[in-house]
Design an enzyme around this catalytic site. Structure first.
Site, PDB file in Angstrom:
ATOM      1  N   ASP A  27      42.660  31.407  17.719  1.00  0.00           N
ATOM      2  CA  ASP A  27      43.053  32.260  16.757  1.00  0.00           C
ATOM      3  C   ASP A  27      44.002  33.239  16.828  1.00  0.00           C
ATOM      4  O   ASP A  27      44.147  34.053  16.164  1.00  0.00           O
ATOM      5  CB  ASP A  27      41.704  32.977  16.438  1.00  0.00           C
ATOM      6  CG  ASP A  27      40.306  32.146  16.126  1.00  0.00           C
ATOM      7  OD1 ASP A  27      40.388  30.900  15.593  1.00  0.00           O
ATOM      8  OD2 ASP A  27      39.192  32.656  16.530  1.00  0.00           O
ATOM      9  N   LYS A  35      48.486  30.247  16.049  1.00  0.00           N
ATOM     10  CA  LYS A  35      49.545  29.054  16.436  1.00  0.00           C
ATOM     11  C   LYS A  35      49.852  28.221  15.394  1.00  0.00           C
ATOM     12  O   LYS A  35      51.076  27.729  15.529  1.00  0.00           O
ATOM     13  CB  LYS A  35      48.548  28.236  17.597  1.00  0.00           C
ATOM     14  CG  LYS A  35      47.970  28.671  18.972  1.00  0.00           C
ATOM     15  CD  LYS A  35      47.272  27.812  19.622  1.00  0.00           C
ATOM     16  CE  LYS A  35      46.139  27.449  19.086  1.00  0.00           C
ATOM     17  NZ  LYS A  35      45.098  28.573  19.057  1.00  0.00           N
ATOM     18  N   GLY A  54      41.129  25.549  13.552  1.00  0.00           N
ATOM     19  CA  GLY A  54      41.416  25.721  12.205  1.00  0.00           C
ATOM     20  C   GLY A  54      42.799  26.670  12.143  1.00  0.00           C
ATOM     21  O   GLY A  54      42.785  27.642  12.414  1.00  0.00           O
ATOM     22  N   HIS A  55      43.640  25.792  11.852  1.00  0.00           N
ATOM     23  CA  HIS A  55      45.012  26.274  12.028  1.00  0.00           C
ATOM     24  C   HIS A  55      45.565  26.830  10.410  1.00  0.00           C
ATOM     25  O   HIS A  55      45.680  25.845   9.892  1.00  0.00           O
ATOM     26  CB  HIS A  55      46.015  25.404  12.556  1.00  0.00           C
ATOM     27  CG  HIS A  55      45.725  25.221  14.062  1.00  0.00           C
ATOM     28  ND1 HIS A  55      46.519  24.369  14.735  1.00  0.00           N
ATOM     29  CD2 HIS A  55      45.011  25.964  14.873  1.00  0.00           C
ATOM     30  CE1 HIS A  55      46.275  24.463  16.161  1.00  0.00           C
ATOM     31  NE2 HIS A  55      45.437  25.469  16.030  1.00  0.00           N
ATOM     32  N   GLN A  74      42.744  25.873  20.272  1.00  0.00           N
ATOM     33  CA  GLN A  74      41.774  26.825  21.006  1.00  0.00           C
ATOM     34  C   GLN A  74      42.947  27.786  21.827  1.00  0.00           C
ATOM     35  O   GLN A  74      43.880  28.030  21.398  1.00  0.00           O
ATOM     36  CB  GLN A  74      40.836  26.286  21.787  1.00  0.00           C
ATOM     37  CG  GLN A  74      39.571  25.835  21.085  1.00  0.00           C
ATOM     38  CD  GLN A  74      39.932  24.315  20.585  1.00  0.00           C
ATOM     39  OE1 GLN A  74      40.315  23.593  21.210  1.00  0.00           O
ATOM     40  NE2 GLN A  74      39.617  24.195  19.486  1.00  0.00           N
TER      41      GLN A  74
HETATM   42  P1  IMP Z   1      33.218  24.253  20.781  1.00  0.00           P
HETATM   43  O1  IMP Z   1      34.534  24.114  21.263  1.00  0.00           O
HETATM   44  O2  IMP Z   1      32.820  23.897  19.244  1.00  0.00           O
HETATM   45  O3  IMP Z   1      32.204  23.444  21.659  1.00  0.00           O
HETATM   46  O4  IMP Z   1      32.773  25.745  20.868  1.00  0.00           O
HETATM   47  C1  IMP Z   1      33.059  26.339  22.200  1.00  0.00           C
HETATM   48  C2  IMP Z   1      33.303  28.022  22.069  1.00  0.00           C
HETATM   49  O5  IMP Z   1      34.875  27.682  21.931  1.00  0.00           O
HETATM   50  C3  IMP Z   1      32.569  28.607  21.060  1.00  0.00           C
HETATM   51  O6  IMP Z   1      32.774  30.062  21.758  1.00  0.00           O
HETATM   52  C4  IMP Z   1      33.670  28.653  19.972  1.00  0.00           C
HETATM   53  O7  IMP Z   1      33.484  29.676  18.979  1.00  0.00           O
HETATM   54  C5  IMP Z   1      34.985  28.629  20.763  1.00  0.00           C
HETATM   55  N1  IMP Z   1      36.068  27.682  19.808  1.00  0.00           N
HETATM   56  C6  IMP Z   1      36.302  26.477  19.661  1.00  0.00           C
HETATM   57  N2  IMP Z   1      37.231  26.290  19.017  1.00  0.00           N
HETATM   58  C7  IMP Z   1      37.939  27.565  18.777  1.00  0.00           C
HETATM   59  C8  IMP Z   1      38.934  28.000  18.057  1.00  0.00           C
HETATM   60  O8  IMP Z   1      39.661  27.177  17.424  1.00  0.00           O
HETATM   61  N3  IMP Z   1      39.312  29.192  17.837  1.00  0.00           N
HETATM   62  C9  IMP Z   1      38.403  30.041  18.587  1.00  0.00           C
HETATM   63  N4  IMP Z   1      37.478  29.705  19.225  1.00  0.00           N
HETATM   64  C10 IMP Z   1      36.955  28.281  19.264  1.00  0.00           C
END
Ligand code: IMP
Length: 430
Positions: free
Chosen positions: A13, A16, A40-41, A225
């Protein structure tokens, strides 16, 4: 223009999407290499706000090729909805500007079901995932029971793969997680339709990218991420299930590391995190709420409130070391306007001793005490500033200090959400 990897340098977040959108003007191809619709960009163009979950942020630029690499996990239902939404908004998203690797793995309904069931079962031990099935689909990939995009678009292959896998996954869902079994016919019918709709976009991405690079085209590798959510180097087990660092760009596209010239790390002027896990510089109470509201820190994918804290230069230095970050694009500096004092974390103490490197275990990270350097804040609204010399002196000192502490020079500073609210400190990609 070099081949550049853009990664999040914190816990995701960082903004990017807008930096990729900015640089994508100068490249030929934009490729996503890991993650899925957990990302989510958000990109703001005029009054329009567009949130992309699957598609590379370059899809909003004309005459650019957008590519989804083999390292990405694709939820075809979500992808099709995103494509439809973009087309309705007047953008092109078809075989003329979009390709998907036939090696990418597909997120199936049982992946989402397993993700959600586990998270609700785990109580205190939950990860706080996005619930999109990301962990379970990468698990299946590693366990050699995944369904690839090449299977999705071939009904015979989809049928035989799904039969093999679903029986075992249903056992797991029902006997271990106490959920309901899923029906083969229903899934097959729905997913073979998606396969038909998406077939035109399928391709051998590695060959496409390598040929394009040989022909003099430039590629931007778009990470999702952030470095601290990386499966190997992040704050394990509170991480995502893919290689979100710069190394993932090679694994997730089939382009060798030697073709990558530079790595741009995106970092917020402070820090946020969604989901569970250690966060040494996390704030609390009114101060955190003030920052959350000022920065609009609510998730683009799940709408969850983001946890907020001070800039962690110690963690950023670690991220820079692992990923070879050569430049920082600093976002949301304007959000810090109005804070009397601003803290920057310069190190961690554990059991009273200063650590020399970023801890590799969760229990240490949970207990570290951040060491702060306190800096003067500024009151001025900086959202219209176009040149770094017009920033208040305290803001300039803040930037200089971040460069010194992280040992990485700052390329850009953003002072507002729209495309033009960016101050360039260097000219890199002309
Ligand atoms: P998952 O990727 O859904 O398995 O989540 C694993 C961890 O990564 C959790 O803490 C999510 O909140 C975090 N996470 C996954 N995608 C994002 C992102 O795009 N931005 C911020 N945190 C993320």
């Amino acid at each position: 223009m070099p081949n550049v990897v853009v990664i999040g340098a914190q816990w995701g977040d960082e903004g990017k999407g807008r930096i990729v959108d900015l640089i994508s003007e100068k490249v030929d191809i934009i490729v996503r290499y890991q993650g899925g619709n957990n990302a989510g960009h958000t990109i703001v163009i005029g009054d329009e706000k567009i949130v992309l979950h699957h598609l590379p942020s370059g899809i909003l630029r004309e005459n650019k090729l957008s590519v989804i690499g083999n390292g990405v996990v694709v939820d075809p239902k979500v992808l099709l909805a995103e494509i439809k939404e973009l087309r309705a908004a007047g953008y092109t998203a078809d075989e003329t500007n979009l390709r998907i690797s036939d090696r990418a793995h597909v997120i199936m309904p049982y992946h989402r079901a397993i993700d959600l069931a586990r998270e609700s079962m785990n109580g205190k031990g939950r990860i706080g995932t996005t619930g999109r099935g990301i962990g379970p689909v990468y698990e299946d990939k590693a366990a050699r029971r995944g369904i690839k995009f090449a299977d999705l678009i071939d009904p015979d292959s989809l049928s035989s793969r799904l039969k093999e896998v679903l029986e075992e996954r249903n056992l797991y869902l029902t006997k271990v997680l106490g959920g309901d079994a899923l029906d083969f016919e229903e899934i097959f019918e729905e997913y073979s339709e998606y396969g038909k709709e998406l077939k035109k976009l399928s391709c051998d991405v590695s060959t496409l990218l390598n040929n394009s690079i040989s022909n003099g085209q430039n590629v931007l590798f778009e990470g999702a991420q952030g470095a601290l959510l990386d499966i190997d180097f992040g704050t394990y087990p509170y991480v995502t299930s893919s290689s979100s660092g710069s190394g993932g760009a090679s694994i997730g596209t089939g382009v060798s590391p030697t073709t990558i010239d530079t790595v741009l790390g995106i970092a917020k002027a402070y820090t946020t995190r969604v989901g569970e896990g250690p966060f040494p510089t996390e704030m609390s109470g009114e101060l955190e709420e003030k920052l959350r509201q000022a920065g609009g820190e609510f998730g683009a994918t799940t709408g969850r409130s983001r946890r907020c804290g001070w800039f962690d230069a110690f963690a950023m230095k670690y991220a820079a070391q692992i990923n070879g970050i050569s430049w920082i694009a600093l976002t949301k500096l304007d959000v810090l306007s109005g804070f009397d004092k601003i803290n920057v974390c310069v190190g961690y103490k554990y059991k009273g001793k200063e650590l020399s490197s970023f801890p590799s275990t969760n229990h240490v990270l949970q207990e570290v005490e951040p060491i702060y350097e306190e800096m003067e804040g500024w009151k001025e609204d900086i959202s219209d500033v176009k040149d770094v010399s017009d920033l208040p002196v305290q803001a300039r000192s803040y930037l200089e200090n971040l460069e010194k502490l992280t040992r990485v020079p700052i390329y850009t500073v953003s002072v507002g959400p729209s495309r033009e609210k960016i101050i360039f400190l260097h000219e890199l990609f002309s």
